[in-house]
Motif scaffolding. Structure first.
Motif, short mmCIF file in Angstrom:
data_model
loop_
_atom_site.label_atom_id
_atom_site.label_comp_id
_atom_site.label_asym_id
_atom_site.label_seq_id
_atom_site.Cartn_x
_atom_site.Cartn_y
_atom_site.Cartn_z
N ASN A 113 0.85 -1.19 0.00
CA ASN A 113 0.00 0.00 0.00
C ASN A 113 0.89 1.24 0.00
OD1 ASN A 113 -2.41 -1.44 0.08
ND2 ASN A 113 -2.33 -1.61 2.31
N ALA A 114 0.70 2.09 -0.98
CA ALA A 114 1.50 3.31 -1.09
C ALA A 114 1.00 4.36 -0.09
CB ALA A 114 1.44 3.86 -2.50
N GLU A 115 1.94 5.08 0.52
CA GLU A 115 1.59 6.13 1.47
C GLU A 115 1.14 7.37 0.73
OE1 GLU A 115 5.04 6.89 3.79
OE2 GLU A 115 5.08 4.91 4.70
N GLY A 116 0.45 8.23 1.45
CA GLY A 116 -0.03 9.48 0.86
C GLY A 116 1.10 10.39 0.43
N SER A 117 2.20 10.40 1.19
CA SER A 117 3.33 11.27 0.83
C SER A 117 3.97 10.82 -0.48
CB SER A 117 4.37 11.28 1.95
OG SER A 117 4.84 9.97 2.19
N LEU A 118 4.03 9.52 -0.71
CA LEU A 118 4.58 9.00 -1.96
C LEU A 118 3.67 9.37 -3.13
CD1 LEU A 118 6.59 7.29 -3.58
CD2 LEU A 118 5.26 5.28 -2.95
N LEU A 119 2.37 9.25 -2.94
CA LEU A 119 1.42 9.60 -4.00
C LEU A 119 1.48 11.10 -4.32
CD1 LEU A 119 -1.63 7.44 -2.87
CD2 LEU A 119 0.06 6.92 -4.63
N ASP A 120 1.63 11.93 -3.28
CA ASP A 120 1.77 13.38 -3.50
C ASP A 120 3.04 13.69 -4.27
OD1 ASP A 120 -0.60 13.84 -2.18
OD2 ASP A 120 0.36 14.31 -0.27
N PHE A 121 4.14 13.01 -3.91
CA PHE A 121 5.41 13.22 -4.61
C PHE A 121 5.27 12.87 -6.10
CE2 PHE A 121 9.29 11.39 -6.38
CZ PHE A 121 10.14 12.47 -6.27
N ILE A 122 4.62 11.74 -6.38
CA ILE A 122 4.44 11.30 -7.77
C ILE A 122 3.60 12.31 -8.54
CG2 ILE A 122 3.36 9.53 -9.22
CD1 ILE A 122 4.17 7.50 -7.02
N GLN A 123 2.53 12.80 -7.93
CA GLN A 123 1.66 13.78 -8.60
C GLN A 123 2.43 15.06 -8.90
OE1 GLN A 123 -1.73 13.40 -9.59
NE2 GLN A 123 -1.23 15.27 -10.68
N ARG A 124 3.19 15.57 -7.93
CA ARG A 124 3.96 16.80 -8.14
C ARG A 124 5.02 16.62 -9.22
NH1 ARG A 124 4.43 16.74 -2.61
NH2 ARG A 124 6.67 16.35 -2.81
N ARG A 125 5.70 15.48 -9.21
CA ARG A 125 6.77 15.24 -10.19
C ARG A 125 6.20 15.08 -11.59
NH1 ARG A 125 10.31 15.96 -13.00
NH2 ARG A 125 12.34 14.95 -13.05
N MET A 126 5.06 14.41 -11.71
CA MET A 126 4.44 14.23 -13.02
C MET A 126 3.87 15.55 -13.56
SD MET A 126 5.04 11.11 -13.71
CE MET A 126 4.06 10.85 -15.15
N ASP A 127 3.40 16.42 -12.67
CA ASP A 127 2.88 17.72 -13.10
C ASP A 127 3.97 18.58 -13.72
OD1 ASP A 127 0.28 17.18 -12.41
OD2 ASP A 127 0.41 18.11 -10.44
N LYS A 128 5.21 18.37 -13.34
CA LYS A 128 6.33 19.13 -13.90
C LYS A 128 6.57 18.79 -15.37
CE LYS A 128 8.85 19.86 -9.62
NZ LYS A 128 10.10 19.62 -8.89
N LEU A 129 6.07 17.65 -15.83
CA LEU A 129 6.24 17.28 -17.23
C LEU A 129 5.46 18.22 -18.16
CD1 LEU A 129 6.05 13.39 -17.05
CD2 LEU A 129 8.08 14.81 -17.33
N ASP A 130 4.43 18.90 -17.61
CA ASP A 130 3.66 19.84 -18.42
C ASP A 130 4.51 21.03 -18.87
OD1 ASP A 130 1.33 18.38 -18.37
OD2 ASP A 130 0.56 19.36 -16.57
N LEU A 131 5.62 21.29 -18.19
CA LEU A 131 6.51 22.36 -18.59
C LEU A 131 7.22 22.04 -19.91
CD1 LEU A 131 8.17 23.10 -15.14
CD2 LEU A 131 6.34 24.41 -16.25
N PHE A 132 7.40 20.75 -20.19
CA PHE A 132 8.14 20.33 -21.37
C PHE A 132 7.23 20.05 -22.57
CE2 PHE A 132 10.70 19.36 -17.72
CZ PHE A 132 11.93 19.86 -18.09
N TYR A 133 6.00 19.65 -22.30
CA TYR A 133 5.05 19.35 -23.37
C TYR A 133 3.66 19.59 -22.79
CZ TYR A 133 3.27 16.98 -27.53
OH TYR A 133 2.64 16.69 -28.72
N ASP A 134 2.97 20.60 -23.30
CA ASP A 134 1.72 21.02 -22.67
C ASP A 134 0.49 20.23 -23.10
OD1 ASP A 134 1.86 21.99 -25.22
OD2 ASP A 134 1.13 24.00 -24.75
N LYS A 135 0.64 19.26 -23.99
CA LYS A 135 -0.52 18.51 -24.47
C LYS A 135 -0.64 17.13 -23.85
CE LYS A 135 -0.23 20.92 -28.84
NZ LYS A 135 0.11 20.81 -30.25
N THR A 136 -0.02 16.90 -22.70
CA THR A 136 -0.10 15.58 -22.08
C THR A 136 -1.54 15.30 -21.64
OG1 THR A 136 0.55 16.53 -19.96
CG2 THR A 136 2.29 15.56 -21.30
N ILE A 137 -1.96 14.07 -21.85
CA ILE A 137 -3.33 13.67 -21.53
C ILE A 137 -3.40 13.12 -20.09
CG2 ILE A 137 -5.20 12.10 -22.11
CD1 ILE A 137 -4.11 12.20 -25.02
N GLY A 138 -2.51 12.19 -19.79
CA GLY A 138 -2.52 11.58 -18.48
C GLY A 138 -1.37 10.60 -18.34
N ALA A 139 -1.26 10.01 -17.17
CA ALA A 139 -0.17 9.06 -16.92
C ALA A 139 -0.65 7.95 -16.01
CB ALA A 139 1.01 9.78 -16.29
#
Length: 105
Positions: free
Chosen positions: A11-37
């Motif tokens: 079971n993944a902890e909430g802090s790990l899930l928050d880290f993943i969400q924040r890190r994946m959101d940074k990908l929008d800086l490189f390509y703004d048309k991302t749909i999801g992950a």
């Protein structure tokens, strides 16, 4: 960006899930048309210290990028996978678009 995270055999902890969400959101800086992950987190039962695997599937229009990294921690694996995805997105963004034109004989 919508990020779906699945953890296999733990079971993944909430802090790990928050880290993943924040890190994946940074990908929008490189390509703004991302749909999801989709992020898959797995633990391998081996004697190695690097037994954590993060597999990321990034959906963009017309493509799906898949990166799989094995590291000592999930944070390190996700960060490494996102680094690889950043390079792929920059390459896709700078690649010239070729439109299909049929040959006329």
């Amino acid at each position: 960006m919508k990020v779906t995270t699945q953890s296999v055999n733990f079971n993944a902890e909430g802090s790990l899930l928050d880290f993943i969400q924040r890190r994946m959101d940074k990908l929008d800086l490189f390509y703004d048309k991302t749909i999801g992950a989709d992020v898959f987190l797995k633990v391998i039962n081996t004697s190695e210290k690097a037994n954590k695997i993060a597999e990321v599937k990034l959906h963009v229009p017309g493509d799906v990028f898949v990166v799989k990294k094995k590291c000592k921690s999930f944070e390190e694996a996700v960060d490494s996978a996102c680094g690889s995805l950043e390079r792929k997105l920059v390459k896709k963004k700078t690649k010239p678009k070729v439109l299909y034109s049929p040959k006329i004989s």
